[in-house]
Enzyme design. Structure first.
Site: not given
Length: 316
Positions: A11, A95-97, A99, A101-104, A137
Site C-alpha cells: 500500500k 521492501p521491509v520497513g 512504509g 505495509g509489507g508485514g501488514s 495498516d
C-alpha cells in the site's frame, strides 16, 4: 487440511494525517490508503495438529512469534479454535520497513486465507476486529478493496471506488526510518514549550516548577471536497503527509531525494509513504524508471495502482 495461496499487495498512503494521541499512547490517524501491484506471495497451510511454522524467502523474519503474519494466524486460531496448527510460506517482494505495509500485507493475507478456508468464517467486520490490534495498516490490507479512507486506528474505513490505474515509481532509499522515531520527532514539534522558570529573589527558596506535561495536538478541522477522494487531480491537490516535515528535518538527505523526485517531468504527485523511508511518485504518463533512478540515486521499483484485488487460490 486445506491450503491457500494469495498475493499480499503493498500500500501507499496518498494522504496521511496524524491526529491526537490517546491516553493509551496510540495515535489516531486519517489516511487515504491505496493498494499497488507490488506483492508478496503468501501460502497458508492449515494443520490438524498443533505444529506451527513460518518460512520466508527474501528477508530475515526475526523471531517467528513477533512476525505479523504469525501473530495474525495465532490470533485467528485463538479466536475461532481453528486451525490447531498452521504453516506459512512467504516469498518477499515488498521492501521491509519502508512504509509500504509489507508485514501488514502478509498479516492481512493470512487472515483472509484462514477465513476463506474456515468452514465457519467470521463476518467481515469481525475479521477486521482481529486485524486492528496488529497495526493501523492491517485492517485495510485484510480487506479486499483497492482504495479506502481510514481513520481512528485504521480500523474505521470508507470503501471508495477505485481510481483509474496509474504508473507509480517506488523510490527505495538505502536507509530506513523507524516508525517509533518518526512519532517521537512529530511529538517533539507538536509539544508545547516548557514553562519559563520564575527567578527566585535573594533570601527566598526557589519556586518549585512542575515537570512539563507533553500534550500532542492533532491538526485542526478540515472539510474535504468530494473530488479529493474520487479523482487523481483532487487527490493530488489535497494530499499531504504529516510525517514529511519532521522526517525530512531529521533526515535531510531524504528531503533532498524527495525534492528531486517531485521536480521530475510528468510527476503528478510525490509523497513519502507512511513514516518512510520509501517515497513514491505518480505519473500522468508512462514513467521512465531510468530517469527516476538517475535523479534520485536510489533503487526504483516500477508498480501500478490496482483497481481490484486478485482472488485467492485454494490449493487443496
Amino acid at each position: 487440511m486445506p491450503s491457500m495461496r494469495l498475493s499480499a499487495f503493498a500500500k501507499v498512503n496518498l494522504s496521511l494525517r496524524v491526529l491526537a494521541r490517546e491516553t493509551s499512547g496510540y495515535h489516531q490517524i486519517e489516511t487515504l490508503f491505496c493498494r499497488v501491484d507490488l506483492a508478496d506471495d503468501v501460502t497458508v497451510h492449515t494443520r490438524d495438529d498443533a505444529a506451527r511454522s513460518i518460512a520466508c524467502r527474501g528477508a530475515d523474519l526475526g523471531p517467528a512469534e513477533k512476525n505479523l503474519a504469525w501473530r495474525a494466524a495465532a490470533a485467528y486460531s485463538a479466536h475461532r479454535g481453528w486451525p490447531q496448527g498452521f504453516a506459512i510460506e512467504i516469498d518477499k517482494q515488498i521492501p521491509v520497513g519502508g512504509g509500504l505495509g509489507g508485514g501488514s500485507a502478509d498479516a492481512g493475507a493470512v487472515l483472509r486465507a484462514l477465513n476463506a478456508m474456515n468452514p465457519e468464517p467470521l463476518p467481515p467486520n469481525d475479521l477486521l476486529t482481529l486485524a486492528g490490534p496488529l497495526g493501523a495498516d492491517v485492517p485495510f490490507l485484510t480487506s479486499d478493496v483497492p482504495l479506502a479512507l481510514a481513520w481512528g486506528r485504521g480500523e474505521r474505513m470508507l470503501t471508495l471506488p477505485a481510481l483509474p490505474e496509474r504508473d507509480i515509481a517506488l523510490v527505495i532509499p538505502p536507509f530506513g526510518v523507524a516508525t517509533a522515531d518518526a512519532y517521537e520527532w512529530l511529538a517533539r514539534v507538536r509539544a508545547p514549550s516548557a514553562p519559563s522558570r520564575p527567578r527566585a529573589s535573594a533570601g527566598t527558596r526557589k519556586a518549585k516548577v512542575p515537570e512539563r506535561v507533553v500534550h500532542i495536538e492533532g491538526p485542526g478541522p478540515v472539510l474535504h471536497p468530494f473530488s479529493a477522494l474520487t479523482s487523481w487531480e483532487g487527490v493530488a491537490r489535497a494530499s499531504l503527509n504529516d510525517f514529511e516535515p519532521v522526517v525530512f528535518a531529521e533526515r535531510p538527505e531524504l528531503g533532498a531525494i524527495h525534492e528531486k523526485l517531485a521536480a521530475l517531468p510528468g510527476v503528478a504527485l510525490a509523497r513519502m509513504s507512511g513514516s518512510g523511508s520509501t517515497l513514491f511518485a505518480l505519473f500522468d504518463e508512462p514513467a521512465e524508471l531510468r530517469m527516476v533512478a538517475q535523479a534520485t540515486g536510489c533503487r526504483v521499483i516500477a508498480a501500478r495502482t490496482v483497481s481490484s484485488v486478485v482472488p485467492h487460490l485454494l490449493l487443496d
